[in-house]
Motif scaffolding. Sequence first.
Motif, PDB file in Angstrom:
ATOM      1  N   UNK A 143       1.339 -43.308  12.294  1.00 36.30           N
ATOM      2  CA  UNK A 143       1.276 -42.944  13.623  1.00 36.30           C
ATOM      3  C   UNK A 143       0.519 -44.324  14.318  1.00 36.30           C
ATOM      4  N   UNK A 144      -0.528 -44.657  13.673  1.00 37.28           N
ATOM      5  CA  UNK A 144      -1.524 -45.711  14.259  1.00 37.28           C
ATOM      6  C   UNK A 144      -0.433 -47.065  14.640  1.00 37.28           C
ATOM      7  N   UNK A 145       0.591 -47.012  13.829  1.00 33.19           N
ATOM      8  CA  UNK A 145       1.504 -48.421  14.059  1.00 33.19           C
ATOM      9  C   UNK A 145       2.503 -48.068  15.112  1.00 33.19           C
ATOM     10  N   UNK A 146       2.379 -46.897  15.496  1.00 29.88           N
ATOM     11  CA  UNK A 146       3.579 -46.444  16.626  1.00 29.88           C
ATOM     12  C   UNK A 146       2.890 -46.114  17.860  1.00 29.88           C
ATOM     13  N   UNK A 147       1.509 -45.829  17.966  1.00 27.64           N
ATOM     14  CA  UNK A 147       0.719 -45.339  19.210  1.00 27.64           C
ATOM     15  C   UNK A 147       0.295 -47.053  19.949  1.00 27.64           C
ATOM     16  N   UNK A 148       0.489 -46.903  21.088  1.00 27.10           N
ATOM     17  CA  UNK A 148      -0.009 -47.910  22.158  1.00 27.10           C
ATOM     18  C   UNK A 148      -1.383 -47.964  22.569  1.00 27.10           C
ATOM     19  N   UNK A 149      -1.713 -48.381  23.394  1.00 32.34           N
ATOM     20  CA  UNK A 149      -3.039 -48.676  24.210  1.00 32.34           C
ATOM     21  C   UNK A 149      -4.039 -49.421  23.610  1.00 32.34           C
ATOM     22  N   UNK A 150      -3.955 -50.162  22.449  1.00 30.27           N
ATOM     23  CA  UNK A 150      -4.881 -50.502  22.073  1.00 30.27           C
ATOM     24  C   UNK A 150      -5.070 -52.207  22.522  1.00 30.27           C
ATOM     25  N   UNK A 151      -4.146 -52.908  22.996  1.00 30.32           N
ATOM     26  CA  UNK A 151      -4.473 -54.007  23.683  1.00 30.32           C
ATOM     27  C   UNK A 151      -5.053 -55.065  22.679  1.00 30.32           C
ATOM     28  N   UNK A 152      -4.565 -55.094  21.524  1.00 29.41           N
ATOM     29  CA  UNK A 152      -4.897 -56.098  20.600  1.00 29.41           C
ATOM     30  C   UNK A 152      -3.739 -57.134  21.157  1.00 29.41           C
ATOM     31  N   UNK A 153      -4.107 -58.493  20.701  1.00 35.99           N
ATOM     32  CA  UNK A 153      -3.036 -59.401  20.936  1.00 35.99           C
ATOM     33  C   UNK A 153      -2.200 -59.556  19.451  1.00 35.99           C
ATOM     34  N   UNK A 154      -0.919 -59.662  19.693  1.00 36.84           N
ATOM     35  CA  UNK A 154      -0.078 -59.729  18.794  1.00 36.84           C
ATOM     36  C   UNK A 154       0.755 -61.314  19.060  1.00 36.84           C
ATOM     37  N   UNK A 155       0.751 -61.991  17.737  1.00 40.46           N
ATOM     38  CA  UNK A 155       1.079 -63.540  18.020  1.00 40.46           C
ATOM     39  C   UNK A 155       1.883 -63.918  16.827  1.00 40.46           C
ATOM     40  N   UNK A 156       2.318 -65.140  16.836  1.00 39.56           N
ATOM     41  CA  UNK A 156       3.022 -65.955  16.022  1.00 39.56           C
ATOM     42  C   UNK A 156       2.502 -67.171  15.903  1.00 39.56           C
ATOM     43  N   UNK A 157       2.402 -67.870  14.774  1.00 37.84           N
ATOM     44  CA  UNK A 157       1.685 -69.261  14.521  1.00 37.84           C
ATOM     45  C   UNK A 157       2.324 -69.733  13.349  1.00 37.84           C
ATOM     46  N   UNK A 158       2.622 -71.064  13.667  1.00 40.58           N
ATOM     47  CA  UNK A 158       3.117 -71.943  12.466  1.00 40.58           C
ATOM     48  C   UNK A 158       2.088 -72.207  11.648  1.00 40.58           C
ATOM     49  N   UNK A 159       2.453 -72.306  10.251  1.00 39.51           N
ATOM     50  CA  UNK A 159       1.384 -72.128   9.217  1.00 39.51           C
ATOM     51  C   UNK A 159       0.600 -73.462   9.145  1.00 39.51           C
ATOM     52  N   UNK A 160       1.141 -74.636   9.927  1.00 44.90           N
ATOM     53  CA  UNK A 160       0.270 -75.655  10.084  1.00 44.90           C
ATOM     54  C   UNK A 160      -0.947 -75.709  10.919  1.00 44.90           C
ATOM     55  N   UNK A 161      -0.833 -74.518  11.841  1.00 38.05           N
ATOM     56  CA  UNK A 161      -1.864 -74.461  12.780  1.00 38.05           C
ATOM     57  C   UNK A 161      -3.291 -73.832  12.389  1.00 38.05           C
ATOM     58  N   UNK A 162      -4.401 -74.155  12.831  1.00 38.62           N
ATOM     59  CA  UNK A 162      -5.537 -73.445  12.579  1.00 38.62           C
ATOM     60  C   UNK A 162      -5.619 -72.060  13.514  1.00 38.62           C
ATOM     61  N   UNK A 163      -6.124 -71.338  12.914  1.00 36.70           N
ATOM     62  CA  UNK A 163      -6.409 -69.920  13.475  1.00 36.70           C
ATOM     63  C   UNK A 163      -7.564 -69.972  14.301  1.00 36.70           C
ATOM     64  N   UNK A 164      -7.641 -69.899  15.630  1.00 40.89           N
ATOM     65  CA  UNK A 164      -8.687 -70.058  16.443  1.00 40.89           C
ATOM     66  C   UNK A 164      -9.619 -69.038  16.893  1.00 40.89           C
ATOM     67  N   UNK A 165      -9.025 -68.068  16.488  1.00 41.07           N
ATOM     68  CA  UNK A 165      -9.699 -66.430  16.723  1.00 41.07           C
ATOM     69  C   UNK A 165      -9.793 -65.724  15.504  1.00 41.07           C
TER      70      UNK A 165
END
Lengths: 289, 289
Positions: free
Chosen positions: B234-256
């Motif tokens: 259910x949690x994976x199908x519910x909205x309203x959480x406003x997290x950021x979902x993103x894609x990143x190349x493996x060469x990049x450093x995660x800034x957050x």
Amino acid sequence: MNESDFIAALRKLPLHDGARNLEDDAAILEVGSETLVLTHDTIVSGVHFLPFQDMADVAWKLVTTNLSDLAAKGAEPVGILLSHMLSTNDDRFVQGLTEVLETYGCPLLGGDTVSSDGPPTYGVTAVGRATHSPVPSRGGAQAGDSVYITGPVGAAMLGFEALRDDTSAGGSAYTRPIPLLAEGQALAPVVTAIMDVSDGVLLDASRIAKASKVTLDIDPASVPIATPEARRDEALRWGDDYQLLFTLPDTATLPVSATRIGRVLEPTDSPILLEGTAPDRDSPLGYSH
Amino acid sequence: MNESDFIAALRKLPLHDGARNLEDDAAILEVGSETLVLTHDTIVSGVHFLPFQDMADVAWKLVTTNLSDLAAKGAEPVGILLSHMLSTNDDRFVQGLTEVLETYGCPLLGGDTVSSDGPPTYGVTAVGRATHSPVPSRGGAQAGDSVYITGPVGAAMLGFEALRDDTSAGGSAYTRPIPLLAEGQALAPVVTAIMDVSDGVLLDASRIAKASKVTLDIDPASVPIATPEARRDEALRWGDDYQLLFTLPDTATLPVSATRIGRVLEPTDSPILLEGTAPDRDSPLGYSH
């Protein structure tokens, strides 16, 4: 809360410099070397339009009333964001939207679509680019200026009545108003104050007077009207004509066709006078949406 | 007309370049050397919020959902235009508006106030300034990238249930969501695709996949949740959480701070896979407003 209390409460919020104390119909946003003009209008079925109207006309008018606010700032349209409540006749709405956006070269930028059982409600945020800086406002009229209007009022009243009564006498002034974008751009560099007449020429003249802290002395007989003479008083109090109302120093050259309808005086107890006499305070000057 | 037909019809209109085919939650407007980001959300009582909610919370959420759209573009807030339908509890609405605008340093630019007998309906157009160009979109995920989320989902679901059932178990995730503005600004220069999770992480992942013409293979067990494990689906199908979902190349450093929840594959028949398996097409991935 009634509308004036609500707006008074909003004035205590953190306001952007470009909000101009919420008195104007548009916000001014300086972005680098450019100046943007932002407006928003919301309309509700049964309040701002007749529920049986062709939704193509409703879409046209929703956009053009916003473009008219841009016109009064001398701005050219950049794009709109649309808030749309899904309803019947959405196909006609899209048809009218297509026509108006193509006519005014104003593309869709984005927006939101919602569902509700309530009366259909639509909003448009229009973004324009100022063609002259500083952007004119309601607030610059000076004693000694003359007051002008670009064309007749009352046509929208006749159009509304024809629509309501299902006659063919009305024309398109109510259903398909025309934003005076070119006129606004020509006027912006020379006017001291300007606004579009959405709520009636007398009421809107009083708004220029209040924002400018002056009195506007209007000669009612000189205001051009699109109605029979017997309906002059009504025509001066009906809105929706979207003419431009402005003040101009007598030294300036009029850059568009317009009619002189009064002059600007030092402030008196009344924001407007009708040929020197304060109007009856109990009689409405116009239509407040 | 249903929503998808309506949006398909809008796509035939004159579209601004910055409308990005209306796929994104925000429009991009280049103004001189600056880039603005524009978003609009409209909410209706009984559809987008519970009619008995504190209107201060409703105002807060109306603004923050728009600011969350700005966050997903790495934009900082410039101001908002408000469309407000007068109702009871407008004083609470103004209180919440004051709190949210002060909290995020986001002044009021303008708007419109209307009256109606229908369910209270409110809209906000938010204007932001991009802090990185090009502005990231949903459309740039590349095969080989990893998929990340900034924090847990499901807290808003618990908050909604507590509100609905009048218990104190819920917290403020549903009523007072937090737009991840700083995180969005840190991520904008490095991500290949990004959006805020408004309609459920699986549904929103499928939107990134479609916009990017790739497949996102999500490991459901790795998604951080704010609920008991039994409610993971259910949690994976519910909205309203406003997290950021993103894609990143493996060469990049995660800034957050963020959790890796999957990887990007070449396109398959299904926009998303759950640990390599296409989800049941008849089972909803999330919540479509």
